[in-house]
Design an enzyme around this catalytic site. Structure first.
Site, PDB file in Angstrom:
ATOM      1  N   TYR A 111      -4.560   7.516  -8.714  1.00  0.00           N
ATOM      2  CA  TYR A 111      -3.588   8.563  -8.374  1.00  0.00           C
ATOM      3  C   TYR A 111      -2.179   8.191  -8.818  1.00  0.00           C
ATOM      4  O   TYR A 111      -1.919   7.081  -9.242  1.00  0.00           O
ATOM      5  CB  TYR A 111      -3.646   8.960  -6.910  1.00  0.00           C
ATOM      6  CG  TYR A 111      -3.465   7.950  -5.820  1.00  0.00           C
ATOM      7  CD1 TYR A 111      -2.967   6.674  -6.026  1.00  0.00           C
ATOM      8  CD2 TYR A 111      -3.809   8.303  -4.511  1.00  0.00           C
ATOM      9  CE1 TYR A 111      -2.805   5.784  -4.980  1.00  0.00           C
ATOM     10  CE2 TYR A 111      -3.641   7.415  -3.454  1.00  0.00           C
ATOM     11  CZ  TYR A 111      -3.144   6.170  -3.696  1.00  0.00           C
ATOM     12  OH  TYR A 111      -2.980   5.296  -2.656  1.00  0.00           O
ATOM     13  N   GLU A 112      -1.304   9.192  -8.754  1.00  0.00           N
ATOM     14  CA  GLU A 112       0.048   9.107  -9.327  1.00  0.00           C
ATOM     15  C   GLU A 112       0.009   8.827 -10.829  1.00  0.00           C
ATOM     16  O   GLU A 112       0.882   8.144 -11.375  1.00  0.00           O
ATOM     17  CB  GLU A 112       0.893   8.047  -8.610  1.00  0.00           C
ATOM     18  CG  GLU A 112       1.107   8.325  -7.140  1.00  0.00           C
ATOM     19  CD  GLU A 112       1.637   9.712  -6.864  1.00  0.00           C
ATOM     20  OE1 GLU A 112       2.373  10.251  -7.713  1.00  0.00           O
ATOM     21  OE2 GLU A 112       1.320  10.283  -5.810  1.00  0.00           O
ATOM     22  N   GLY A 113      -0.978   9.371 -11.490  1.00  0.00           N
ATOM     23  CA  GLY A 113      -1.156   9.147 -12.926  1.00  0.00           C
ATOM     24  C   GLY A 113      -2.073   7.965 -13.138  1.00  0.00           C
ATOM     25  O   GLY A 113      -1.742   6.839 -12.764  1.00  0.00           O
TER      26      GLY A 113
END
Length: 586
Positions: A435-437
């Protein structure tokens, strides 16, 4: 297993190495932070994490969140812990004093956030998202929005959430379909569905402030047509009391392999009332303020969990007797005497302490970028942070997962079962690489936007600073090791730059290799700096002795990995071919 904050390491890094109180005074002109206050804050944070958050970590994982009739209930003890967390002022640590914040350095917050992640990762995510929403609103909100929402967010009475992802649009936000229609009163009616929303619904606070990406009716296609809106769970009256429930509801929660006490929600907006943050069609720019805060935060998650895994593994290795050391007359010795176990524990510790140093240095760069008065220095700090953020997010979480995995290996069969708790660290750490890229996307951002786009200018600035350290280092062995690793980095950098004009395939395929090479080099550089601080320290302090041993292990066993990564990048630059898509078909 009770988490114990590594206070001595924080104190050494923040006071002896980074000299945070002195730099803070020079930066802000304020003497509100000295060594005694820094020590007091760190000690209280460590106490809170060890006594309040750590005891509900495993139980929170086992119980998870409950979803009933649109309401999410957090596990037993979480609501009480949040109340104590908020009342103790931990959420307001770095906030703007004009809105109830304490205005302390972000570097100090980095240390405390690592403690919270180590003690209870699921709990920390609620705080992290609230912090990100606060930073975004502070940077891009108008005065009315800030005066209405910031005091309650900073006090922890309300929480924040970030609503980006949609079922058909994850990393590619240009595909999002959520709509925002203007109302006559200056607000907007927002409709759409968001998924994977951390803390989208829970019972910790009376209100949740959602930052939502959506499209206005006249929005152009792609990312240039995205706007950002503040959408509260409960509408706020003019006297700042809570009013009617807004039309944003949780449709379900995800059942996950880890971070089970963190609610991950599907959020449905059915004409929910929201307010524009920043300018129309510039929402992605505003949201990146929050996303960059979250990327560093999730990077720190890797360090915190790696530290917890190391603490569990080290304690087990001291207690568990199995096999005999060479020339031992005992029936069995603690497994910590065995070389392979030492290798695993040293690798974990070297990753954790190297990442901690980089995270705290990045905290000082954040302080310089946000609080500095010298525009040149602010620009330089911003540029370096832009380069370091994808490296930190990707490398911290990759090595953090590796550390947790090694923790399981140290415990053997006992690591694979729940009793010791190290298996939870593996499950909790795995999401941080996604997550968060995803880390692949972080690597592409690093190589494409932060290196190739500016022809490696910031990377060359970093390389110059590393070589300066190598040139002046009092230890000849470290001087040579840094020079070799820096040369590996330079050759890999040049290969990426020289092949960029041929197309993106080489850079894309080798981006993760370059991210890892960068991480290994930077960790080595920061380890070398720590040894410079300790060079004239002749005391028999166990902390100093262990710091030197860990640094030496890093130089011998981990820093040389830059060489193999360089070979992969440079060698692959000679002949790059793309298989047909049918090659991958099942």
């Amino acid at each position: 297993m009770t988490y114990k904050a590594p206070l001595r390491d924080y104190q050494f890094l923040l006071k002896d190495w980074l000299k945070l109180p002195e730099k803070w005074q020079a930066l802000t002109g304020s003497a509100d932070l000295d060594d005694s206050l820094l020590d007091a804050v760190l000690e209280e944070a460590g106490k809170f994490c060890g006594e309040v958050l750590s005891p509900i970590n495993r139980s929170g994982d086992e119980e998870g969140c409950h979803f009933e009739n649109g309401v999410v209930r957090t596990p037993k003890g979480f609501k009480e812990a949040w109340k104590q967390f908020a009342e103790s002022g931990w959420q307001s640590l770095c906030g703007d004093p004009n809105y109830g914040g304490q205005g302390l350095p972000r570097a100090l917050h980095v240390a405390i956030e690592e403690m919270i992640y180590g003690a209870n990762t699921s709990f920390c995510l609620y705080s992290s998202l609230t912090n990100g929403a606060t930073e975004c609103l502070s940077a891009h909100g108008d005065d009315a929005l800030k005066s209405t929402y910031l005091p309650k967010l900073l006090s922890g009475e309300w929480a924040g959430a970030m609503c980006l992802t949609e079922p058909h649009a994850g990393t590619d936000l240009g595909l999002l379909k959520t709509k925002a229609a203007p109302n006559n009163d200056g607000s907007y009616s927002i409709s759409g569905t968001k998924i994977f929303i951390t803390g989208g619904e829970h019972d910790l606070t009376d209100n949740i402030i959602h930052l939502v990406l959506a499209r206005l009716p006249d929005a152009p296609e792609g990312t240039k047509g995205i706007s950002l809106f503040l959408v509260p769970k409960v509408l706020v009256n003019s006297d700042l009391s809570l009013g009617e429930r807004n039309a944003i509801h949780c449709g379900s929660i995800e059942h996950k392999m880890g971070i089970k006490a963190s609610s991950t929600c599907v959020m449905n907006l059915d004409g929910a009332k929201g307010w524009l943050i920043g300018k129309p069609h510039q929402g992605l720019r505003a949201m990146f303020t929050m996303m960059n805060v979250e990327r560093l935060s999730i990077a720190i998650q890797g360090i915190g969990l790696g530290e917890l895994a190391w603490q569990i593994a080290a304690r087990y290795a001291v207690e568990r007797k199995q096999g005999r050391a060479e020339q031992s007359e005992n029936t069995a010795d603690p497994i910590i005497v065995h070389g392979d176990v030492q290798r695993m524990l040293m690798t974990m510790r070297a990753y954790n302490e190297g990442g901690r140093a980089l995270a705290l240095w990045m905290g000082t760069l954040l302080d310089a970028a946000h609080r500095g008065n010298d525009e040149k220095q602010k620009a330089e700090a911003d540029a370096m942070l832009a380069l370091l953020t994808p490296i930190a997010k990707g490398f911290f979480t990759d090595t953090g997962f590796d550390a947790c995995n090694l923790g399981v290996q140290v415990l053997g069969g006992h690591g694979y079962v729940r009793e010791w708790g190290v298996e939870q660290t593996v499950r909790d750490a795995r999401i941080a690489q996604i997550y968060e890229g995803t880390n692949g996307v972080q690597a592409l951002d690093l190589v494409g936007r932060k290196v190739i786009a500016n022809k490696g200018e910031t990377a060359k600035v970093l390389l110059h600073e590393i070589r300066e350290t190598a040139h002046d280092h009092p230890d000849l062995i470290w001087r040579d090791a840094l020079k070799v690793a820096a040369n590996d980095f330079e050759q890999a950098l040049n290969a990426l730059l020289s092949n960029a004009e041929k197309g993106g395939h080489h850079a894309n395929a080798n981006a993760v290799h370059f991210m890892h090479l960068s991480g290994y080099l930077i960790y080595g550089w920061l380890w070398a700096q720590q040894l410079q601080v300790l060079h004239n320290n002749v005391s028999d302090d166990p902390f100093v002795r262990n710091k030197r041993i860990t640094a030496d292990f890093y130089r011998r066993q981990l820093l040389p990995r830059t060489a193999s990564l360089k070979v992969l990048i440079v060698g692959d630059a000679c002949d790059w071919t793309i298989p047909d898509t049918e090659y991958y078909a099942v």
